[in-house]
Design an enzyme around this catalytic site. Structure first.
Site, PDB file in Angstrom:
ATOM      1  N   ASP A 239      22.029 -18.169  15.890  1.00 39.06           N
ATOM      2  CA  ASP A 239      21.099 -18.582  16.932  1.00 39.06           C
ATOM      3  C   ASP A 239      20.170 -19.675  16.398  1.00 39.06           C
ATOM      4  O   ASP A 239      19.703 -19.618  15.263  1.00 39.06           O
ATOM      5  CB  ASP A 239      20.277 -17.366  17.368  1.00 39.06           C
ATOM      6  CG  ASP A 239      19.413 -17.632  18.575  1.00 39.06           C
ATOM      7  OD1 ASP A 239      19.960 -17.981  19.626  1.00 39.06           O
ATOM      8  OD2 ASP A 239      18.182 -17.473  18.461  1.00 39.06           O
ATOM      9  N   GLU A 289      32.872 -16.375  -0.723  1.00 43.14           N
ATOM     10  CA  GLU A 289      32.977 -15.306  -1.721  1.00 43.14           C
ATOM     11  C   GLU A 289      33.599 -14.051  -1.105  1.00 43.14           C
ATOM     12  O   GLU A 289      34.422 -13.382  -1.741  1.00 43.14           O
ATOM     13  CB  GLU A 289      31.594 -14.994  -2.288  1.00 43.14           C
ATOM     14  CG  GLU A 289      31.040 -16.095  -3.182  1.00 43.14           C
ATOM     15  CD  GLU A 289      29.569 -15.913  -3.494  1.00 43.14           C
ATOM     16  OE1 GLU A 289      28.992 -14.873  -3.055  1.00 43.14           O
ATOM     17  OE2 GLU A 289      28.981 -16.788  -4.155  1.00 43.14           O
TER      18      GLU A 289
END
Length: 579
Positions: A239, A289
């Site tokens: 957002d 990752e």
């Protein structure tokens, strides 16, 4: 909870919803190496409180979303984006987050969320969750601690607290206005009742802006992302992704009413600061990752509202966000030149980064397309019988033919129009309560979905006297999922057929786009070397750009003709294109 039974597919199809040819998959030799799933994915936006209610309280919830997963799988989308479901006082329906690592009891709990993710993955659907990093709730423990702390304290350094101007600090620290109306500053009151410092909120006073120049903020959000990654989510919708950082000196704006006037992020001192890009690099590393650990590609898609496509492109560089919503298509008027202009700009500036354009025609903050595309004469018939319905169907077919990814807001596949006559007393949008104006109020696109039956609650909620949290109009009876699934000429079948073709044809998804010469009110282009899409924005029929019947059309399309307000797809070799 009971959900309307989904009827089996009809054996035959109408001209508006033709049977999709099964033999059109690309030969194995033509297939490229697999690309990350998000590059050409179609994601369905679920506004949780309006999707499906499993408890009978009139508010949609995570169990309702889980019950609706087979419906989404049948529609043919690749995944779903969930609006905020976190604990919240609901001043802005979840975009005021009080706890980023839990589920509001009105929506369920973490166990229900885990079941939802497992069931979605079992059906082959990705799950993207909404994250709100620009601001939190005034009920968040951090902000409560800040209010109780002294000026200059570490607790207040997590937000934007400042002394007021004027002889007694009675004036806000600067002239900024909030996007939802009113000043962007609210003054605090000390324990002894005396006026204190002011704090910044670019939306509502219940949504204080976080201070991203404080390293503690960034560390906290990396922990939040890791929490949800460990629960199996496939990505995050971010957002206000052009927000976070404010000008360090908080100076006056040369146009302080710009955000309030446009209800958009246009104050250059409050949005699109250069430091924000390092946050997205950090989040990208975090997602990569996670991918390295389990092989599942994660997605970051940003709500990026910036003035130009070139600035937009900066957010989707190879080490930042994977995607950012391109709102210019949504904002374009129903004109061929306007649509072509924004498509050209996006493909030139955004696709040039190595990302793909992320197309949208609607979301939970916008007027629904059926209403938005209605002609100025005011024919936004709730049934979709005016110009708005056919144009919305044509726009959907155009969007799904463009190279890149696309997001579909819930209810668009049902042809829902904006509910314009909600009485003032039921409106919940803080824009209305802050301004007293119904202009740009968002409740009309958030009315709970109709699933079945002929009267409200239309299968959205069950049990006793349960009523949806926003009232549904009687004309929703013509747009239930039950009715749409049984009608091969419905919006739903148009979306479903387009999504199936998009999956099966090698020319769609990623790839090239070449414009064809066409009349001024017509857009026509070739995807790859064998899929043609044309849209007639004009008021009368025009010759089709390809001989023969279309694979799919948004409305009745006689051989050799493209009617007004209609889009169609044709499959042909290059020699069959009338260019």
């Amino acid at each position: 909870m009971t959900v309307a039974a989904v009827p089996s597919d009809p054996a035959t199809a109408s001209p508006q919803a033709p049977v999709i040819p099964r033999q059109r998959s690309a030969p194995a030799a033509e297939l490229h190496q697999p690309q990350p799933w998000w590059r050409d994915a179609v994601i369905y936006q679920v506004y949780v409180r309006s999707f499906l209610d499993s408890t009978g309280d009139g508010i949609g919830d995570l169990a309702g979303v889980r019950a609706g997963l087979p419906y989404l799988r049948r529609l043919g989308v690749d995944g779903l984006w969930l609006s905020p479901f976190y604990p919240s006082p609901q001043h802005d329906h979840g975009y005021d987050v009080a706890d980023y690592c839990d589920v509001d009891p009105v929506y369920g709990d973490l166990d229900e969320f885990d079941r939802l993710v497992r069931d979605a993955h079992r059906l082959g659907l990705k799950v993207v969750v909404d994250i709100v990093p620009n601001h939190c709730s005034s009920a968040h423990p951090w902000f409560r601690e800040a209010l109780a702390a002294a000026p200059g304290s570490p607790a207040r350094a997590r937000f934007h607290f400042a002394d007021g101007r004027g002889e007694h600090g009675e004036l806000p620290p600067n002239n900024w206005r909030a996007m939802f109306g009113g000043p962007a500053w609210t003054r605090t009151t000390g324990p002894d009742g005396t006026p204190g410092q002011w704090y910044l909120h670019m939306f509502t006073p219940e949504q204080p802006d976080l201070n991203w120049r404080n390293p503690e903020t960034g560390r906290a959000f990396e922990r939040i992302l890791s929490f949800w990654l460990e629960r199996g989510v496939d990505g995050f919708r971010i957002d206000v992704a052009a927000g976070l950082f404010k000008h360090p000196d908080l100076p006056d704006s040369p146009d302080p009413y710009a955000d309030e006037r446009t209800r958009d992020s246009v104050n250059p001192l409050a949005w699109n600061q250069p430091e924000v890009h390092e946050v997205w690099r950090s989040w990208r590393r975090l997602c990569e990752e996670a991918t390295a650990r389990d092989g599942r590609e994660r997605l970051l898609v940003g709500e990026v509202s910036v003035p130009t496509a070139a600035e937009h492109a900066a957010y989707v560089r190879p080490d930042e966000l994977h995607q950012a919503f391109f709102f210019d298509l949504l904002a374009a008027p129903w004109e061929a030149a306007a649509f072509r202009g924004v498509i050209d700009e996006a493909l030139r500036d955004i696709a040039g980064t190595g990302s793909t354009v992320t197309w949208v025609l609607n979301n939970h903050d916008q007027v629904r397309t059926v209403t938005r595309y209605a002609s100025p004469s005011g024919d936004a018939d709730p049934s979709g019988a005016g110009t708005g319905g056919p144009r919305a169907r044509a726009a959907a077919l155009l969007m799904l033919a463009l190279p890149g990814a696309a997001y579909v807001y819930q209810g668009e596949e049902l042809g829902l129009a904006e509910v314009l006559d909600l009485p003032d007393e039921v409106l919940t949008d803080p824009v209305f309560h802050r301004t007293g104006s119904r202009l740009r109020v968002r409740d009309g696109c958030r009315v709970p979905l109709p699933w079945s039956g002929h009267v409200s609650p239309f299968g959205f909620t069950t049990g006793g006297d349960a009523r949806p949290w926003l009232p549904q109009p009687d004309w929703f009876a013509a747009h239930t999922t039950e009715r749409a699934l049984a009608d091969v000429g419905s919006f739903w079948h148009l979306y479903r057929d387009a999504l199936q073709l998009r999956r099966s044809l090698p020319h769609l998804g990623e790839g090239s786009l070449r414009w064809l010469d066409s009349p001024p009110d017509v857009l026509a282009f070739v995807r790859g070397d064998g899929l043609v899409c044309a849209v007639n924005f004009g008021d009368g029929p025009v010759p089709a750009p390809v001989a023969g019947p279309p694979l799919l059309s948004s409305g009745p399309c006689a051989d050799g003709t493209l009617p007004a307000g209609t889009a169609a797809w044709w499959s042909c070799d290059p020699s069959g294109v009338l260019d």
